[in-house]
Design a protein around this motif. Structure first.
Motif, PDB file in Angstrom:
ATOM      1  N   GLY A  24     -37.217 -18.707  35.236  1.00 25.87           N
ATOM      2  CA  GLY A  24     -37.342 -17.197  34.602  1.00 25.87           C
ATOM      3  C   GLY A  24     -35.799 -16.997  34.224  1.00 25.87           C
ATOM      4  N   ASN A  25     -35.283 -18.523  33.927  1.00 27.06           N
ATOM      5  CA  ASN A  25     -34.286 -18.626  33.273  1.00 27.06           C
ATOM      6  C   ASN A  25     -33.902 -17.898  31.701  1.00 27.06           C
ATOM      7  OD1 ASN A  25     -33.174 -20.293  35.152  1.00 27.06           O
ATOM      8  ND2 ASN A  25     -33.227 -22.315  34.143  1.00 27.06           N
ATOM      9  N   VAL A  26     -32.914 -17.029  31.258  1.00 30.16           N
ATOM     10  CA  VAL A  26     -33.088 -16.356  30.665  1.00 30.16           C
ATOM     11  C   VAL A  26     -32.246 -16.812  29.273  1.00 30.16           C
ATOM     12  CG1 VAL A  26     -32.648 -13.828  29.121  1.00 30.16           C
ATOM     13  CG2 VAL A  26     -33.584 -14.076  31.486  1.00 30.16           C
ATOM     14  N   GLY A  27     -32.383 -17.154  27.910  1.00 31.17           N
ATOM     15  CA  GLY A  27     -31.857 -17.595  27.561  1.00 31.17           C
ATOM     16  C   GLY A  27     -31.623 -16.161  25.580  1.00 31.17           C
ATOM     17  N   ILE A  28     -30.862 -16.199  25.319  1.00 28.73           N
ATOM     18  CA  ILE A  28     -29.832 -15.250  24.959  1.00 28.73           C
ATOM     19  C   ILE A  28     -29.372 -16.558  23.455  1.00 28.73           C
ATOM     20  CG2 ILE A  28     -28.877 -13.329  23.444  1.00 28.73           C
ATOM     21  CD1 ILE A  28     -29.185 -12.079  26.637  1.00 28.73           C
ATOM     22  N   GLY A  29     -29.794 -16.272  22.468  1.00 29.26           N
ATOM     23  CA  GLY A  29     -29.111 -17.328  21.074  1.00 29.26           C
ATOM     24  C   GLY A  29     -29.260 -18.595  21.459  1.00 29.26           C
ATOM     25  N   THR A  30     -30.165 -18.979  22.289  1.00 32.12           N
ATOM     26  CA  THR A  30     -31.024 -20.233  22.624  1.00 32.12           C
ATOM     27  C   THR A  30     -32.205 -20.318  23.111  1.00 32.12           C
ATOM     28  OG1 THR A  30     -30.395 -22.027  23.879  1.00 32.12           O
ATOM     29  CG2 THR A  30     -29.994 -19.935  25.113  1.00 32.12           C
ATOM     30  N   SER A  31     -33.145 -21.736  22.443  1.00 31.53           N
ATOM     31  CA  SER A  31     -34.795 -21.655  23.233  1.00 31.53           C
ATOM     32  C   SER A  31     -34.202 -22.279  24.302  1.00 31.53           C
ATOM     33  CB  SER A  31     -35.027 -22.387  21.691  1.00 31.53           C
ATOM     34  OG  SER A  31     -34.483 -22.918  21.369  1.00 31.53           O
ATOM     35  N   SER A  32     -33.257 -22.992  24.251  1.00 27.78           N
ATOM     36  CA  SER A  32     -33.680 -23.415  26.188  1.00 27.78           C
ATOM     37  C   SER A  32     -32.586 -23.636  27.032  1.00 27.78           C
ATOM     38  CB  SER A  32     -33.121 -24.937  25.329  1.00 27.78           C
ATOM     39  OG  SER A  32     -32.251 -25.314  24.501  1.00 27.78           O
ATOM     40  N   PRO A  33     -32.361 -22.261  27.729  1.00 28.77           N
ATOM     41  CA  PRO A  33     -31.910 -21.844  29.117  1.00 28.77           C
ATOM     42  C   PRO A  33     -31.753 -22.822  30.594  1.00 28.77           C
ATOM     43  CG  PRO A  33     -33.287 -20.430  28.755  1.00 28.77           C
ATOM     44  CD  PRO A  33     -34.342 -21.428  27.560  1.00 28.77           C
ATOM     45  N   SER A  34     -32.345 -24.044  29.869  1.00 28.29           N
ATOM     46  CA  SER A  34     -32.958 -24.785  31.125  1.00 28.29           C
ATOM     47  C   SER A  34     -31.143 -25.016  31.891  1.00 28.29           C
ATOM     48  CB  SER A  34     -33.582 -26.166  30.793  1.00 28.29           C
ATOM     49  OG  SER A  34     -32.983 -26.697  30.366  1.00 28.29           O
ATOM     50  N   GLY A  35     -31.303 -24.743  33.295  1.00 31.37           N
ATOM     51  CA  GLY A  35     -30.018 -25.634  34.646  1.00 31.37           C
ATOM     52  C   GLY A  35     -29.461 -24.062  34.313  1.00 31.37           C
ATOM     53  N   TYR A  36     -30.108 -23.140  34.150  1.00 31.25           N
ATOM     54  CA  TYR A  36     -28.570 -22.066  33.935  1.00 31.25           C
ATOM     55  C   TYR A  36     -29.695 -20.771  34.430  1.00 31.25           C
ATOM     56  CZ  TYR A  36     -24.770 -25.307  32.049  1.00 31.25           C
ATOM     57  OH  TYR A  36     -23.856 -25.760  31.678  1.00 31.25           O
ATOM     58  N   ARG A  37     -29.431 -20.381  35.165  1.00 28.24           N
ATOM     59  CA  ARG A  37     -30.119 -18.525  34.748  1.00 28.24           C
ATOM     60  C   ARG A  37     -29.871 -17.239  33.712  1.00 28.24           C
ATOM     61  NH1 ARG A  37     -34.834 -18.338  37.223  1.00 28.24           N
ATOM     62  NH2 ARG A  37     -34.648 -17.374  39.046  1.00 28.24           N
ATOM     63  N   LEU A  38     -29.061 -17.358  33.451  1.00 31.54           N
ATOM     64  CA  LEU A  38     -28.738 -16.570  31.908  1.00 31.54           C
ATOM     65  C   LEU A  38     -27.832 -17.744  31.258  1.00 31.54           C
ATOM     66  CD1 LEU A  38     -28.638 -14.462  30.398  1.00 31.54           C
ATOM     67  CD2 LEU A  38     -26.109 -13.836  32.199  1.00 31.54           C
ATOM     68  N   ASN A  39     -27.987 -17.925  29.684  1.00 31.48           N
ATOM     69  CA  ASN A  39     -27.649 -18.248  29.001  1.00 31.48           C
ATOM     70  C   ASN A  39     -27.177 -17.633  27.683  1.00 31.48           C
ATOM     71  OD1 ASN A  39     -27.277 -20.174  26.684  1.00 31.48           O
ATOM     72  ND2 ASN A  39     -28.030 -22.573  27.869  1.00 31.48           N
ATOM     73  N   VAL A  40     -25.768 -17.491  27.537  1.00 26.20           N
ATOM     74  CA  VAL A  40     -25.794 -16.827  26.304  1.00 26.20           C
ATOM     75  C   VAL A  40     -24.824 -18.261  25.520  1.00 26.20           C
ATOM     76  CG1 VAL A  40     -24.564 -14.985  25.253  1.00 26.20           C
ATOM     77  CG2 VAL A  40     -25.714 -14.585  27.044  1.00 26.20           C
ATOM     78  N   SER A  41     -25.709 -17.856  23.971  1.00 27.37           N
ATOM     79  CA  SER A  41     -24.748 -18.748  22.967  1.00 27.37           C
ATOM     80  C   SER A  41     -25.207 -18.478  21.592  1.00 27.37           C
ATOM     81  CB  SER A  41     -26.065 -20.666  22.855  1.00 27.37           C
ATOM     82  OG  SER A  41     -25.028 -21.133  21.616  1.00 27.37           O
ATOM     83  N   SER A  74     -37.190 -15.708  14.380  1.00 28.20           N
ATOM     84  CA  SER A  74     -35.866 -15.837  14.729  1.00 28.20           C
ATOM     85  C   SER A  74     -35.644 -15.170  15.705  1.00 28.20           C
ATOM     86  CB  SER A  74     -34.702 -14.941  13.359  1.00 28.20           C
ATOM     87  OG  SER A  74     -33.720 -14.611  13.742  1.00 28.20           O
ATOM     88  N   GLU A  75     -35.124 -16.197  16.550  1.00 28.90           N
ATOM     89  CA  GLU A  75     -36.111 -15.512  18.274  1.00 28.90           C
ATOM     90  C   GLU A  75     -34.475 -15.212  18.998  1.00 28.90           C
ATOM     91  OE1 GLU A  75     -36.612 -18.756  22.023  1.00 28.90           O
ATOM     92  OE2 GLU A  75     -37.549 -19.000  20.631  1.00 28.90           O
ATOM     93  N   ALA A  76     -34.779 -14.160  18.906  1.00 32.21           N
ATOM     94  CA  ALA A  76     -33.356 -13.685  20.203  1.00 32.21           C
ATOM     95  C   ALA A  76     -33.353 -13.877  21.610  1.00 32.21           C
ATOM     96  CB  ALA A  76     -33.385 -12.264  19.744  1.00 32.21           C
ATOM     97  N   MET A  77     -34.406 -14.165  22.071  1.00 28.87           N
ATOM     98  CA  MET A  77     -34.553 -13.977  23.794  1.00 28.87           C
ATOM     99  C   MET A  77     -35.347 -14.734  24.276  1.00 28.87           C
ATOM    100  SD  MET A  77     -33.526 -11.484  26.506  1.00 28.87           S
ATOM    101  CE  MET A  77     -35.173 -10.545  26.950  1.00 28.87           C
ATOM    102  N   ARG A  78     -35.931 -15.487  25.294  1.00 29.09           N
ATOM    103  CA  ARG A  78     -36.238 -16.008  26.319  1.00 29.09           C
ATOM    104  C   ARG A  78     -36.181 -16.207  27.364  1.00 29.09           C
ATOM    105  NH1 ARG A  78     -39.176 -21.386  24.481  1.00 29.09           N
ATOM    106  NH2 ARG A  78     -38.662 -20.346  22.452  1.00 29.09           N
ATOM    107  N   ILE A  79     -37.621 -16.197  28.248  1.00 28.19           N
ATOM    108  CA  ILE A  79     -37.711 -15.648  29.345  1.00 28.19           C
ATOM    109  C   ILE A  79     -38.119 -16.852  29.714  1.00 28.19           C
ATOM    110  CG2 ILE A  79     -37.807 -14.655  31.602  1.00 28.19           C
ATOM    111  CD1 ILE A  79     -37.243 -12.065  29.760  1.00 28.19           C
ATOM    112  N   ASP A  80     -37.717 -18.499  29.635  1.00 25.64           N
ATOM    113  CA  ASP A  80     -38.232 -19.987  30.467  1.00 25.64           C
ATOM    114  C   ASP A  80     -39.586 -19.364  31.720  1.00 25.64           C
ATOM    115  OD1 ASP A  80     -36.976 -20.360  32.448  1.00 25.64           O
ATOM    116  OD2 ASP A  80     -36.352 -21.745  31.435  1.00 25.64           O
ATOM    117  N   SER A  81     -40.707 -20.551  32.075  1.00 24.01           N
ATOM    118  CA  SER A  81     -40.973 -20.285  33.396  1.00 24.01           C
ATOM    119  C   SER A  81     -40.654 -20.091  34.520  1.00 24.01           C
ATOM    120  CB  SER A  81     -42.139 -21.398  33.263  1.00 24.01           C
ATOM    121  OG  SER A  81     -41.975 -22.634  32.880  1.00 24.01           O
TER     122      SER A  81
END
Length: 135
Positions: free
Chosen positions: A101-118, A92-99
Motif C-alpha cells: 500500500g506504499n505509494v511512490g511518486i518519482g521512485t520505483s521503490s517506496p518501501s518503508g514509507y506510506r508516501l515517498n515523493v522523489s 517512464s514510470e510516474a507512480m507506483r503503489i506496492d503490495s
C-alpha cells in the motif's frame, strides 16, 4: 468463422472488427463509447489473463453498479503480490503503489514509507498555494 468438426468450437482465423471494416488487431473495437455490461451481481469486469490455462496471473478493471459504486483495478501474480504501476510513456514510470500500500511518486521503490515523493537532485517536490490566507 471456422469449425473443424461437429463437436468443435467455432473460431476466427483472422482479426475481428467491431465498428471498423479493417481491424488491425485480433479484436479491434472502434467507437467513441465501448460498454461492457454488468453481470447479475451488479459488476462489469474487464479481465486480462495469461494465455496459460488456470494461471493466477491476471489483471482486472471492475466497476460496481450497486452501493458503494466503487471502481477497482487489480493485479495478481501466482508467485506473490504485484505493484500497480502508472506510466507516462512506455519507459517512464510516474507512480507506483506496492503490495504493502506504499505509494511512490518519482521512485520505483517506496518501501518503508506510506508516501515517498522523489524529484531527483534538483527542483521542488511540492507547492502549496492558497487563495485566502489566514492571519
Amino acid at each position: 468463422l471456422y469449425q473443424a468438426g461437429v463437436n468443435d468450437k467455432n473460431y476466427f482465423a483472422g482479426n475481428v472488427g467491431i465498428g471498423t471494416s479493417s481491424p488491425s488487431a485480433k479484436l479491434h473495437v472502434k467507437d467513441n463509447t465501448t460498454v461492457i455490461g454488468s453481470d447479475a451481481s451488479g459488476y462489469a469486469t474487464l479481465n486480462f489473463h495469461s494465455a496459460t490455462t488456470g494461471s493466477a496471473r491476471y489483471g482486472s478493471i471492475r466497476k460496481n453498479y450497486d452501493s458503494p459504486y466503487d471502481m477497482r483495478i487489480r493485479a495478481s501474480n501466482s508467485t506473490g503480490a504485484v505493484p500497480l504501476i502508472f506510466e507516462v510513456s512506455s519507459s517512464s514510470e510516474a507512480m507506483r503503489i506496492d503490495s504493502s500500500g506504499n505509494v511512490g511518486i518519482g521512485t520505483s521503490s517506496p518501501s518503508g514509507y506510506r508516501l515517498n515523493v522523489s524529484k531527483g537532485a534538483t527542483g521542488n517536490i511540492a507547492q502549496s498555494t492558497a487563495q485566502n490566507a489566514c492571519a
